[in-house]
Design a protein around this motif. Structure first.
Motif, PDB file in Angstrom:
ATOM      1  N   ASP A  27     -18.263 -31.345 -29.236  1.00  0.00           N
ATOM      2  CA  ASP A  27     -17.881 -29.910 -29.879  1.00  0.00           C
ATOM      3  C   ASP A  27     -16.616 -30.179 -30.678  1.00  0.00           C
ATOM      4  N   SER A  28     -15.846 -31.164 -30.298  1.00  0.00           N
ATOM      5  CA  SER A  28     -14.317 -31.077 -31.058  1.00  0.00           C
ATOM      6  C   SER A  28     -13.636 -32.207 -30.724  1.00  0.00           C
ATOM      7  N   LYS A  29     -12.814 -32.452 -31.525  1.00  0.00           N
ATOM      8  CA  LYS A  29     -11.936 -34.031 -31.131  1.00  0.00           C
ATOM      9  C   LYS A  29     -11.374 -33.833 -29.867  1.00  0.00           C
ATOM     10  N   VAL A  30     -10.866 -32.817 -29.296  1.00  0.00           N
ATOM     11  CA  VAL A  30     -10.465 -32.676 -27.928  1.00  0.00           C
ATOM     12  C   VAL A  30     -11.444 -32.989 -26.941  1.00  0.00           C
ATOM     13  N   ASP A  31     -12.648 -32.412 -26.999  1.00  0.00           N
ATOM     14  CA  ASP A  31     -13.973 -32.799 -26.079  1.00  0.00           C
ATOM     15  C   ASP A  31     -14.120 -34.236 -26.257  1.00  0.00           C
ATOM     16  N   LEU A  32     -13.972 -34.981 -27.123  1.00  0.00           N
ATOM     17  CA  LEU A  32     -14.342 -36.363 -27.603  1.00  0.00           C
ATOM     18  C   LEU A  32     -12.990 -37.190 -26.831  1.00  0.00           C
ATOM     19  N   CYS A  33     -11.990 -36.753 -27.170  1.00  0.00           N
ATOM     20  CA  CYS A  33     -10.690 -37.402 -26.287  1.00  0.00           C
ATOM     21  C   CYS A  33     -10.820 -37.483 -24.979  1.00  0.00           C
ATOM     22  N   VAL A  34     -11.121 -35.972 -24.527  1.00  0.00           N
ATOM     23  CA  VAL A  34     -11.324 -36.023 -22.964  1.00  0.00           C
ATOM     24  C   VAL A  34     -12.383 -37.069 -22.551  1.00  0.00           C
ATOM     25  N   GLN A  35     -13.547 -37.372 -23.139  1.00  0.00           N
ATOM     26  CA  GLN A  35     -14.397 -38.037 -22.614  1.00  0.00           C
ATOM     27  C   GLN A  35     -13.948 -39.679 -22.778  1.00  0.00           C
ATOM     28  N   VAL A  36     -13.003 -39.926 -23.695  1.00  0.00           N
ATOM     29  CA  VAL A  36     -12.479 -41.161 -23.656  1.00  0.00           C
ATOM     30  C   VAL A  36     -11.432 -41.381 -22.599  1.00  0.00           C
ATOM     31  N   LEU A  37     -10.654 -40.416 -22.310  1.00  0.00           N
ATOM     32  CA  LEU A  37      -9.627 -40.450 -21.132  1.00  0.00           C
ATOM     33  C   LEU A  37     -10.508 -40.600 -19.920  1.00  0.00           C
ATOM     34  N   ALA A  38     -11.566 -39.749 -19.740  1.00  0.00           N
ATOM     35  CA  ALA A  38     -12.270 -39.973 -18.493  1.00  0.00           C
ATOM     36  C   ALA A  38     -12.803 -41.187 -18.258  1.00  0.00           C
ATOM     37  N   GLU A  39     -13.480 -41.845 -19.247  1.00  0.00           N
ATOM     38  CA  GLU A  39     -14.092 -43.175 -19.004  1.00  0.00           C
ATOM     39  C   GLU A  39     -13.090 -44.322 -18.825  1.00  0.00           C
ATOM     40  N   VAL A  40     -11.919 -44.243 -19.503  1.00  0.00           N
ATOM     41  CA  VAL A  40     -10.783 -45.358 -19.217  1.00  0.00           C
ATOM     42  C   VAL A  40     -10.476 -45.204 -17.960  1.00  0.00           C
ATOM     43  N   SER A  41     -10.229 -43.856 -17.515  1.00  0.00           N
ATOM     44  CA  SER A  41      -9.557 -43.720 -16.112  1.00  0.00           C
ATOM     45  C   SER A  41     -10.409 -44.002 -15.127  1.00  0.00           C
ATOM     46  N   GLU A  42     -11.390 -43.783 -15.184  1.00  0.00           N
ATOM     47  CA  GLU A  42     -12.641 -44.069 -14.340  1.00  0.00           C
ATOM     48  C   GLU A  42     -12.520 -45.382 -13.805  1.00  0.00           C
ATOM     49  N   ARG A  43     -12.399 -46.212 -15.237  1.00  0.00           N
ATOM     50  CA  ARG A  43     -12.612 -47.668 -15.048  1.00  0.00           C
ATOM     51  C   ARG A  43     -11.298 -48.330 -14.238  1.00  0.00           C
ATOM     52  N   GLU A  44     -10.219 -47.699 -14.538  1.00  0.00           N
ATOM     53  CA  GLU A  44      -8.933 -48.173 -13.880  1.00  0.00           C
ATOM     54  C   GLU A  44      -8.841 -47.804 -12.481  1.00  0.00           C
ATOM     55  N   ALA A  45      -9.519 -46.597 -12.106  1.00  0.00           N
ATOM     56  CA  ALA A  45      -9.618 -46.312 -10.631  1.00  0.00           C
ATOM     57  C   ALA A  45     -10.353 -47.010  -9.829  1.00  0.00           C
ATOM     58  N   GLU A  46     -11.554 -47.539 -10.575  1.00  0.00           N
ATOM     59  CA  GLU A  46     -12.499 -48.416  -9.946  1.00  0.00           C
ATOM     60  C   GLU A  46     -11.823 -50.047  -9.679  1.00  0.00           C
ATOM     61  N   VAL A  47     -11.086 -50.534 -10.625  1.00  0.00           N
ATOM     62  CA  VAL A  47     -10.229 -51.664 -10.551  1.00  0.00           C
ATOM     63  C   VAL A  47      -9.203 -51.555  -9.279  1.00  0.00           C
ATOM     64  N   VAL A  48      -8.427 -50.422  -9.241  1.00  0.00           N
ATOM     65  CA  VAL A  48      -7.613 -50.243  -7.829  1.00  0.00           C
ATOM     66  C   VAL A  48      -8.373 -50.402  -6.885  1.00  0.00           C
ATOM     67  N   ALA A  49      -9.594 -49.403  -6.774  1.00  0.00           N
ATOM     68  CA  ALA A  49     -10.345 -49.346  -5.442  1.00  0.00           C
ATOM     69  C   ALA A  49     -10.825 -50.474  -5.029  1.00  0.00           C
ATOM     70  N   GLY A  50     -11.149 -51.504  -5.923  1.00  0.00           N
ATOM     71  CA  GLY A  50     -11.988 -52.663  -5.612  1.00  0.00           C
ATOM     72  C   GLY A  50     -10.885 -53.740  -4.813  1.00  0.00           C
ATOM     73  N   ILE A  51      -9.563 -53.675  -5.367  1.00  0.00           N
ATOM     74  CA  ILE A  51      -8.407 -54.370  -4.688  1.00  0.00           C
ATOM     75  C   ILE A  51      -8.123 -53.691  -3.312  1.00  0.00           C
ATOM     76  N   ILE A  52      -8.187 -52.316  -3.557  1.00  0.00           N
ATOM     77  CA  ILE A  52      -7.840 -51.592  -2.126  1.00  0.00           C
ATOM     78  C   ILE A  52      -8.854 -52.063  -0.851  1.00  0.00           C
ATOM     79  N   ASP A  53     -10.115 -52.103  -1.376  1.00  0.00           N
ATOM     80  CA  ASP A  53     -11.236 -52.400  -0.312  1.00  0.00           C
ATOM     81  C   ASP A  53     -11.241 -53.920  -0.215  1.00  0.00           C
ATOM     82  N   SER A  54     -10.530 -54.677  -0.601  1.00  0.00           N
ATOM     83  CA  SER A  54     -10.618 -56.214  -0.192  1.00  0.00           C
ATOM     84  C   SER A  54      -9.968 -56.526   0.978  1.00  0.00           C
ATOM     85  N   GLU A  55      -9.919 -57.779   1.249  1.00  0.00           N
ATOM     86  CA  GLU A  55      -9.288 -58.252   2.699  1.00  0.00           C
ATOM     87  C   GLU A  55      -7.831 -58.342   2.502  1.00  0.00           C
ATOM     88  N   GLY A  56      -7.221 -58.491   3.662  1.00  0.00           N
ATOM     89  CA  GLY A  56      -5.629 -58.693   3.753  1.00  0.00           C
ATOM     90  C   GLY A  56      -4.936 -57.614   4.122  1.00  0.00           C
TER      91      GLY A  56
END
Length: 214
Positions: A55-84
């Motif tokens: 609908d707008s540039k803001v909606d598009l940028c929110v989508q970008v932010l959401a996708e990148v953020s989700e990926r970063e959270a997944e990386v952190v979660a993967g390390i947190i769920d590892s051994e050690g």
């Protein structure tokens, strides 16, 4: 049926291409660089076609932010769920986050701190909350095991999230092409601060070590 499938695939591919192009532009020049006319040109579309997907540039940028953020959270979660032990996983998760941010400093600065529209800022707060939730899981575990100070995990995770992001803001704003040495030093320093923030006293850690089965 076949035509409908092809059409749906084309729509999905175009949607992904628009998001990818927008992310690349933000990585080059921040939120201001993500102009719809430029996005359309790079994506091989007419300007009006972008508005069929967002609908707008803001909606598009929110989508970008959401996708990148989700990926970063997944990386952190993967390390947190590892051994050690919890402290080592906290250190590794923080270092991974900082390294990934510093490799794309302009994009990271936009996601973390660059002035932006209220809708983007709200999405950014959700990003912080999602990251803090991951650290809260690890901190709660570390507290149960006696590795971390006995304080509320949600409070400590919020402090950790701030300790990760705040030291990055100024360096990210001025970094153009940081060297691997600069990135590693920054990541190591921020990780050391975070671990020290939550680590239990040496006396308590000695007790925990003695309790571990040989």
């Amino acid at each position: 049926m076949a035509l409908a499938l092809v059409r749906r695939q084309l729509i999905e591919e175009t949607h992904k291409r628009i998001v990818r192009v927008t992310r690349d532009l933000i990585a080059e020049g921040g939120w201001a660089a993500a102009q719809i006319s430029v996005i359309a040109r790079r994506a091989g579309l007419a300007t009006g076609s972008v508005y069929r997907y967002f609908d707008s540039k803001v909606d598009l940028c929110v989508q970008v932010l959401a996708e990148v953020s989700e990926r970063e959270a997944e990386v952190v979660a993967g390390i947190i769920d590892s051994e050690g032990d919890a402290a080592s996983r906290l250190r590794d998760a923080v270092k991974a986050f900082v390294r990934r941010a510093a490799r794309k400093p302009r994009l990271a600065y936009a996601l973390i701190a660059e002035p932006c529209e209220p809708q983007l800022d709200e999405a950014r707060l959700k990003y912080r909350d999602a990251l803090a939730e991951q650290f809260a899981r690890l901190i709660a575990e570390g507290t149960r095991r006696g590795e971390f100070v006995d304080m509320p995990a949600d409070l400590l995770s919020t402090c950790i999230t701030g300790a990760i992001m705040e030291p990055l803001i100024r360096p990210l704003a001025r970094m153009a092409a940081p060297s691997n040495r600069e990135i590693d030093a920054l990541a190591e320093n921020v990780a050391s601060v975070c671990v020290r923030m939550v680590r239990a006293s040496e006396a308590k850690l000695s007790v925990v070590k003695r309790r571990k089965p040989q």
